[in-house]
Write a protein that holds these residues in place. Structure first.
Motif, PDB file in Angstrom:
ATOM      1  N   GLU A 138       0.475  -1.081  -0.106  1.00 43.32           N
ATOM      2  CA  GLU A 138       0.053  -0.010  -0.199  1.00 43.32           C
ATOM      3  C   GLU A 138       0.987   1.493   0.137  1.00 43.32           C
ATOM      4  O   GLU A 138       0.391   2.226  -0.715  1.00 43.32           O
ATOM      5  N   SER A 139       1.622   1.269   0.715  1.00 37.45           N
ATOM      6  CA  SER A 139       2.676   2.472   0.249  1.00 37.45           C
ATOM      7  C   SER A 139       3.291   2.547  -0.806  1.00 37.45           C
ATOM      8  O   SER A 139       3.422   4.401  -0.914  1.00 37.45           O
ATOM      9  N   PHE A 140       3.539   1.781  -1.394  1.00 38.08           N
ATOM     10  CA  PHE A 140       4.076   2.373  -2.556  1.00 38.08           C
ATOM     11  C   PHE A 140       2.701   2.096  -3.490  1.00 38.08           C
ATOM     12  O   PHE A 140       2.774   3.585  -4.355  1.00 38.08           O
ATOM     13  N   HIS A 141       1.264   1.849  -3.291  1.00 40.25           N
ATOM     14  CA  HIS A 141       0.687   2.470  -4.151  1.00 40.25           C
ATOM     15  C   HIS A 141       0.507   4.103  -3.808  1.00 40.25           C
ATOM     16  O   HIS A 141       0.153   4.600  -4.810  1.00 40.25           O
ATOM     17  N   GLN A 142       0.611   4.381  -2.614  1.00 36.73           N
ATOM     18  CA  GLN A 142       0.037   5.417  -1.789  1.00 36.73           C
ATOM     19  C   GLN A 142       1.302   6.408  -2.565  1.00 36.73           C
ATOM     20  O   GLN A 142       1.356   7.804  -3.628  1.00 36.73           O
ATOM     21  N   ARG A 143       2.496   6.663  -3.055  1.00 37.50           N
ATOM     22  CA  ARG A 143       4.040   7.352  -3.046  1.00 37.50           C
ATOM     23  C   ARG A 143       3.607   7.255  -4.572  1.00 37.50           C
ATOM     24  O   ARG A 143       3.736   8.142  -4.849  1.00 37.50           O
ATOM     25  N   GLN A 144       3.315   5.728  -5.616  1.00 35.31           N
ATOM     26  CA  GLN A 144       2.998   6.084  -6.796  1.00 35.31           C
ATOM     27  C   GLN A 144       1.780   7.218  -6.921  1.00 35.31           C
ATOM     28  O   GLN A 144       1.542   7.793  -8.284  1.00 35.31           O
ATOM     29  N   GLY A 145       0.869   7.286  -6.718  1.00 37.10           N
ATOM     30  CA  GLY A 145      -0.444   8.492  -6.859  1.00 37.10           C
ATOM     31  C   GLY A 145       0.437   9.903  -6.498  1.00 37.10           C
ATOM     32  O   GLY A 145      -0.233  10.303  -7.056  1.00 37.10           O
ATOM     33  N   TYR A 146       0.776  10.088  -5.529  1.00 32.71           N
ATOM     34  CA  TYR A 146       1.375  11.344  -4.913  1.00 32.71           C
ATOM     35  C   TYR A 146       2.159  11.768  -6.520  1.00 32.71           C
ATOM     36  O   TYR A 146       1.712  13.078  -6.499  1.00 32.71           O
ATOM     37  N   ASP A 147       2.976  11.113  -6.761  1.00 39.54           N
ATOM     38  CA  ASP A 147       4.357  11.233  -7.871  1.00 39.54           C
ATOM     39  C   ASP A 147       3.495  11.455  -8.668  1.00 39.54           C
ATOM     40  O   ASP A 147       3.778  12.526  -9.433  1.00 39.54           O
ATOM     41  N   LEU A 148       2.375  10.880  -9.349  1.00 37.70           N
ATOM     42  CA  LEU A 148       1.367  11.000 -10.141  1.00 37.70           C
ATOM     43  C   LEU A 148       0.837  12.494 -10.938  1.00 37.70           C
ATOM     44  O   LEU A 148       0.555  13.566 -11.126  1.00 37.70           O
ATOM     45  N   ILE A 149      -0.094  12.325  -9.148  1.00 37.23           N
ATOM     46  CA  ILE A 149      -0.355  13.794  -8.785  1.00 37.23           C
ATOM     47  C   ILE A 149       0.599  15.241  -8.639  1.00 37.23           C
ATOM     48  O   ILE A 149      -0.197  16.380  -9.658  1.00 37.23           O
ATOM     49  N   SER A 150       1.432  14.990  -8.495  1.00 36.90           N
ATOM     50  CA  SER A 150       2.004  16.249  -8.057  1.00 36.90           C
ATOM     51  C   SER A 150       2.814  16.211 -10.039  1.00 36.90           C
ATOM     52  O   SER A 150       2.657  17.778 -10.325  1.00 36.90           O
ATOM     53  N   LYS A 151       3.043  15.269 -10.401  1.00 39.94           N
ATOM     54  CA  LYS A 151       3.444  15.582 -11.664  1.00 39.94           C
ATOM     55  C   LYS A 151       2.126  16.400 -12.590  1.00 39.94           C
ATOM     56  O   LYS A 151       1.887  17.967 -12.795  1.00 39.94           O
ATOM     57  N   MET A 152       0.697  16.160 -12.267  1.00 43.43           N
ATOM     58  CA  MET A 152       0.364  16.943 -12.867  1.00 43.43           C
ATOM     59  C   MET A 152      -0.071  18.605 -12.391  1.00 43.43           C
ATOM     60  O   MET A 152      -0.478  19.518 -12.816  1.00 43.43           O
ATOM     61  N   ALA A 153      -0.121  18.629 -11.112  1.00 44.43           N
ATOM     62  CA  ALA A 153      -0.446  19.556 -10.421  1.00 44.43           C
ATOM     63  C   ALA A 153       0.744  20.654 -10.726  1.00 44.43           C
ATOM     64  O   ALA A 153       0.364  21.934 -10.438  1.00 44.43           O
TER      65      ALA A 153
END
Ligand SMILES: [Fe+2]
Ligand SMILES: [Fe+2]
Length: 328
Positions: free
Chosen positions: A172-187
């Motif tokens: 799950e911590s990998f899942h959370q990290r990849q989501g944060y990484d994706l949204i930060s690229k978008m942001a």
């Protein structure tokens, strides 16, 4: 997440317990793990079957909103990450079905209960993923909330469930990290991409807060689960922790949490925030969310489409058994 729907009666007082129940409670109070073949109160077994079953169903149904985007991921790398994540969720479902089976229920029975609507899965998966930014929001917020729920469960009293959580939490911590990484690229991308990230946060914020279940005022039923250590924190404690962790991340991304009342409260050293719309939550749990029919329909279809394969496996197993017996 699954914890959001689990209800049990109030905790039994020691004088209401049998000798056996008192000894059982004493083991839990000492921090011992309960293992499958050991004696346990019927209500403990039933509550765990419901909790672990709903958790397993949530992992499996939870693949659908993200699976929707695998073929549309914008780069090869993003596609590989998303595929790995969705496969992890399938694995989580399978460990958890195994953990539930140690309590004396079969996987077929659990799946039949999901398909008939007798058993639920987390309400969050009844919301649609409309844009690529939603995949970031799901990892960041939904997996983030799942971690809040699941980390304490590594210390829960039922051995197979606690041990399944150890591996699940790492993934799950990998899942959370990849989501944060994706949204930060978008942001940090173009104005259009930033707007998509903000829109995803707007739509996923309150459904994510709902993942912790109703407020403690409404959820007096969890006392017994807490006494048995199959629930470690209250819903409001976990929700508060999630808000306190996530709001600074949103600020860092330059995104706005869609809550006018959100404010740091120096006295409690935590954020004040608005509760989600509980009417909406109950409607989604009852089956009236935006995607309930689609999600369940997809699961039932997958089960029916796989019947020929299960039949083939069973026929092969019977034939091999027959041949072995003939040789003996
Ligand atoms: Fe998971
Ligand atoms: Fe996950």
């Amino acid at each position: 997440m699954y914890a959001q729907l689990v209800k049990t009666s109030r905790a039994k007082a020691p004088e209401e317990m049998s000798e056996q129940e008192r000894a059982f409670q004493a083991r839990i109070d000492r921090g011992e793990k309960i293992e499958p073949k050991e004696w346990m109160p019927e209500e403990y077994r039933r509550t765990l079957i419901r909790q672990i079953g709903q958790h397993a169903h949530s992992e499996i149904v939870g693949q659908l909103p993200e699976g929707n985007w695998i073929t549309r991921a914008p780069t090869l790398q993003r596609k590989a990450i998303l595929l790995a994540k969705v496969q992890d969720e399938a694995g989580h479902g399978l460990y958890l079905y195994c953990a539930a089976e140690t309590l004396g229920i079969s996987r077929d029975e659990l799946i039949a209960m999901l398909h008939s609507g007798k058993m639920k899965y987390s309400s969050i998966f009844n919301y649609p993923t409309l844009t690529w930014a939603d995949i970031g929001a799901v990892g960041w917020l939904v997996d983030g909330a799942a971690i809040m729920n699941q980390v304490p469960l590594q210390r829960c009293s039922y051995g197979p469930y606690a041990r399944a959580m150890v591996r699940i939490c790492k993934e799950e911590s990998f899942h959370q990290r990849q989501g944060y990484d994706l949204i930060s690229k978008m942001a940090r991308g173009t104005p259009e991409q930033k707007a998509m990230a903000q829109d995803a946060l707007n739509r996923f914020w309150y459904p994510s807060l709902m993942m912790f279940g109703p407020s403690d005022k409404e959820s007096v039923h969890s006392a017994q689960s807490m006494a048995w250590r199959i629930k470690i924190n209250t819903n409001d404690e976990l929700r508060q922790k999630f808000v306190d962790q996530t709001v600074p991340q949103a600020h860092y991304l330059g995104l706005t949490v869609p809550d006018d009342k959100l404010a740091w409260n120096e006295d409690k050293r935590a954020y004040d925030f608005s509760e989600p719309d509980w009417e909406e939550f109950y409607a989604v749990v009852r089956g009236d969310g935006p995607c309930n029919r689609d999600r369940l329909g997809a699961r039932v279809k997958a089960w029916e489409d796989g019947a020929w394969f299960r039949d083939g496996l069973a026929a092969h197993a019977a034939k091999t058994r027959g041949a072995k017996m003939a040789a003996e």
